[in-house]
Write an enzyme that holds these catalytic residues in place. Structure first.
Site, short mmCIF file in Angstrom:
data_model
loop_
_atom_site.label_atom_id
_atom_site.label_comp_id
_atom_site.label_asym_id
_atom_site.label_seq_id
_atom_site.Cartn_x
_atom_site.Cartn_y
_atom_site.Cartn_z
N GLU A 92 47.72 21.04 36.66
CA GLU A 92 49.12 20.63 36.80
C GLU A 92 49.43 20.19 38.24
O GLU A 92 50.54 20.36 38.72
CB GLU A 92 50.08 21.75 36.37
CG GLU A 92 49.97 22.13 34.91
CD GLU A 92 50.26 20.99 33.96
OE1 GLU A 92 50.98 20.04 34.38
OE2 GLU A 92 49.76 21.02 32.82
N ILE B 193 42.69 47.15 47.07
CA ILE B 193 43.29 48.49 47.03
C ILE B 193 42.55 49.39 46.05
O ILE B 193 42.35 50.58 46.31
CB ILE B 193 44.78 48.38 46.67
CG1 ILE B 193 45.56 47.77 47.85
CG2 ILE B 193 45.37 49.75 46.29
CD1 ILE B 193 47.00 47.40 47.53
N ARG C 290 45.84 57.81 43.80
CA ARG C 290 44.51 57.98 44.37
C ARG C 290 44.57 58.71 45.71
O ARG C 290 45.36 58.35 46.58
CB ARG C 290 43.87 56.60 44.56
CG ARG C 290 42.56 56.57 45.32
CD ARG C 290 41.41 57.08 44.50
NE ARG C 290 40.14 56.73 45.12
CZ ARG C 290 38.97 57.19 44.72
NH1 ARG C 290 38.91 58.02 43.69
NH2 ARG C 290 37.85 56.82 45.31
N PRO D 218 36.85 12.21 33.62
CA PRO D 218 35.82 12.57 34.60
C PRO D 218 36.01 11.90 35.96
O PRO D 218 35.71 12.49 37.00
CB PRO D 218 34.53 12.10 33.93
CG PRO D 218 34.82 12.22 32.47
CD PRO D 218 36.25 11.83 32.32
#
Length: 387
Positions: A367, A341, A272, A128
């Protein structure tokens, strides 16, 4: 440096990709919506991964792994990284390479069962009050005869819910340095069920549903000195030797998700129609696609160069930090643009884009945060000039 894939590498990519599409993708929606990876599903996929030769592929041949070189291993990680994290990380497990530091009886108790899929490990460093500043950890082990007694708390610990044992880093002393006292760190192997070791449910996380974090508590947890992994006070050294490529692993899984998101965006732009034409014909969309492809290639080249240098023994900390930094930030960019998009549909969970977008956020934190990676890169640059 050859950028092409050899026959073995292409076979690994094809095999892993086919496994991900057939065994992992079909279960993503269940895990994402429930937030739970069922134990029976985990065991079923794990067995299939073992039969396919994909389990513990990061480990050397002499201990039962696939013995992949760094470049091939990262190509494998990229394909796995396209799927929900819980499915690919927990089911197609890669035991921590740090287990190769096991000696004597430790190899039979921890290393070999982990490679065979009989036992699972988790890594416990973060606390913590100590994230990137690992020297600031408060967890401590005091010597008591031939034993050590551990006290303290770890949090954000992945895998702890399914792990059979934890690799725990704690302070075991102090040494004087020109900058004052510095804590000496030791790694311990701690089995679940050891008195004084408790695993508690962690925090609800926006990223990686089904892959929970846990809180580990140690209260007068007594361990014999035979549970030390590596040497006393040499925890950072053993971590540095065996965990060096972890940032490249993160980079590779991010590349996989970036490629998947870009593929979905490209397909949508080619199908589309708005205002009488395909949306991919509009510069507002086509330029996004071009930038996404360019950034993905840049991140992949940085990662491949670092992998190649790792196998040559010439990789630097900056090389790996650049790869991790670029790949994680590119993933965030591509995931966001892919949703843009798609418009409103991009945010619906019928598509994996909103999941990829959410999951991308943690990659710039664990990391080593993006800020820590930039610190490592600039420090190496300045040191070359004596600064």
């Amino acid at each position: 440096m050859d950028f092409g894939l050899n026959e073995e590498q292409q076979m690994v990519v094809d095999t892993t990709r086919a496994f991900v599409e057939a065994e992992l993708f079909p279960h993503e929606l269940e895990v994402e919506r429930s937030g739970v990876l069922r134990a029976d599903l985990r065991q079923e996929i794990q067995q299939k991964a073992i039969e396919a030769g994909l389990y513990a592929a990061n480990m050397p041949v002499e201990v039962g792994g696939a013995g992949l070189d760094t470049m091939t291993w990262l190509l494998y990680e990229k394909e796995l990284g396209k799927a929900n994290y819980a499915l690919h990380w927990t089911c197609v497990c890669r035991p921590s390479n740090i287990l190769l530091a096991c000696e004597g009886d430790q190899r039979d108790r921890y290393l070999m069962p982990a490679v065979r899929g009989e036992r699972h490990d988790c890594q416990a460093m973060t606390e913590p009050g100590a994230g990137s500043d690992l020297r600031g950890m408060k967890a401590f082990a005091r010597a008591d005869g031939d034993d050590f007694v551990l006290n303290g708390t770890k949090h954000f610990i992945s895998h702890a819910d399914v792990a059979d044992f934890a690799i725990v880093w704690v302070a075991t002393g102090e040494e004087d340095t020109p900058r004052g006292k510095k804590k000496l760190i030791t790694a311990f192997l701690v089995d679940k069920g050891t008195p004084g070791f408790t695993v508690r449910e962690g925090y609800r996380n926006v990223s990686h549903r089904g892959y929970p974090n846990s809180v580990l508590e140690f209260d007068e947890c007594r361990l014999p000195k035979s549970q030390i992994l590596g040497e006393l006070h040499k925890g950072f050294e053993v971590a540095g030797k065996w965990l060096g490529a972890t940032r490249l692993q993160v980079a590779s899984t991010c590349l996989g998700r970036s490629e998947r998101a870009l593929g979905l965006a490209l397909q949508y732009a080619a199908e589309r129609k708005q205002f009488g034409q395909l949306i991919g014909k509009f510069q507002g969309i086509s330029f996004k696609l071009a930038d996404m492809a360019m950034e993905l290639k840049a991140a992949e080249l940085l990662t491949r160069e670092a992998a190649w240098k790792y196998d040559q023994g010439t990789v630097t900390e900056a090389d790996m930090s650049m790869a991790k930094l670029k790949a994680t930030e590119v993933l965030a960019h591509i995931a966001d643009e892919a949703i843009q998009i798609h418009g409103g549909m991009g945010l619906m969970d019928e598509l994996p884009l909103e999941r990829i977008w959410r999951d991308a956020r943690v990659e710039r934190i664990w990391e080593g945060t993006s800020e820590i990676q930039r610190h490592i890169i600039s420090r190496e640059m300045l040191r070359a000039l004596g600064a």
